[in-house]
Design an enzyme around this catalytic site. Structure first.
Site, PDB file in Angstrom:
ATOM      1  N   VAL A 133       0.911  -1.145   0.000  1.00  0.00           N
ATOM      2  CA  VAL A 133       0.000   0.000   0.000  1.00  0.00           C
ATOM      3  C   VAL A 133       0.952   1.196   0.000  1.00  0.00           C
ATOM      4  O   VAL A 133       1.472   1.581   1.036  1.00  0.00           O
ATOM      5  CB  VAL A 133      -0.940  -0.010   1.228  1.00  0.00           C
ATOM      6  N   PRO A 134       1.230   1.743  -1.187  1.00  0.00           N
ATOM      7  CA  PRO A 134       2.416   2.592  -1.407  1.00  0.00           C
ATOM      8  C   PRO A 134       2.344   4.022  -0.855  1.00  0.00           C
ATOM      9  O   PRO A 134       2.303   4.999  -1.599  1.00  0.00           O
ATOM     10  CB  PRO A 134       2.542   2.586  -2.929  1.00  0.00           C
ATOM     11  N   CYS A 135       2.406   4.128   0.458  1.00  0.00           N
ATOM     12  CA  CYS A 135       2.394   5.453   1.081  1.00  0.00           C
ATOM     13  C   CYS A 135       3.683   6.227   0.776  1.00  0.00           C
ATOM     14  O   CYS A 135       3.713   7.448   0.910  1.00  0.00           O
ATOM     15  CB  CYS A 135       2.147   5.339   2.575  1.00  0.00           C
ATOM     16  N   HIS A 136       4.726   5.525   0.324  1.00  0.00           N
ATOM     17  CA  HIS A 136       5.971   6.211  -0.038  1.00  0.00           C
ATOM     18  C   HIS A 136       5.779   7.116  -1.256  1.00  0.00           C
ATOM     19  O   HIS A 136       6.595   7.993  -1.509  1.00  0.00           O
ATOM     20  CB  HIS A 136       7.102   5.202  -0.295  1.00  0.00           C
ATOM     21  N   ARG A 137       4.681   6.946  -1.993  1.00  0.00           N
ATOM     22  CA  ARG A 137       4.420   7.745  -3.191  1.00  0.00           C
ATOM     23  C   ARG A 137       3.715   9.069  -2.879  1.00  0.00           C
ATOM     24  O   ARG A 137       3.389   9.811  -3.801  1.00  0.00           O
ATOM     25  CB  ARG A 137       3.580   6.933  -4.184  1.00  0.00           C
TER      26      ARG A 137
END
Length: 163
Positions: A133-137
């Site tokens: 769940v790409p919260c780094h984006r």
């Protein structure tokens, strides 16, 4: 009834990444067993952590392929829990295309709650399944890299991997 949570870890380059799953799906990706324990204690009244590389092999395989630059999307089942609001934010995160970034305010607009920028930030910070769940984006509206539970160096490395 005690909930069994299966866990393992993946070592790749300089990272050690912990993964955990229930029978329903992956419920944790991060760099700390303490975070895994704290999240499990919040979510489940009674639980036991069981180290089981075999039960997590498919999850580990997909994550490793991503880290090697061989995979851009994940097909695994997730069991993230969370409130309805958190789930809406996490779903919006999953819709950010590989190699792209967005802002907290854009996520707030996407979930039709434009005034909830801070709440969106809090929900992103509570995301238990990093990378998948790409919260780094998600970055600041000024383009700055902002908070990331596993640290800005890891966020920077993940964004560089996707470029």
């Amino acid at each position: 009834m005690t909930m069994e949570i299966y866990w393992t870890f993946l070592e790749y380059e300089d990272w050690t990444i912990y993964l955990a799953a229930t029978e329903q799906g992956l419920n944790y990706v991060g760099i700390s067993m303490d975070e895994l324990n704290a999240g499990s204690a919040k979510r489940f009244k009674e639980y036991s952590l069981v180290e089981d590389d075999g039960k997590l092999a498919a999850y580990k395989e997909e994550l490793l392929a991503y880290l090697k630059g061989e995979r851009k999307e994940f097909m695994m089942r997730l069991d993230a829990g969370g409130t309805k609001f958190q789930q809406s934010v996490w779903q919006a995160l999953k819709e950010i295309p590989y190699g792209e970034t967005t802002t907290y305010s854009a996520i707030a607009n996407q979930i039709n709650n434009p005034k909830a920028v801070r709440a969106v930030g809090t929900a992103i910070g509570a995301n238990p399944i990093l990378i998948i769940v790409p919260c780094h984006r998600v970055i600041g509206k000024d383009g700055q890299l902002t908070g990331f539970r596993s640290g800005i160096p890891m966020k920077k490395a993940l964004l560089a991997l996707e470029r």
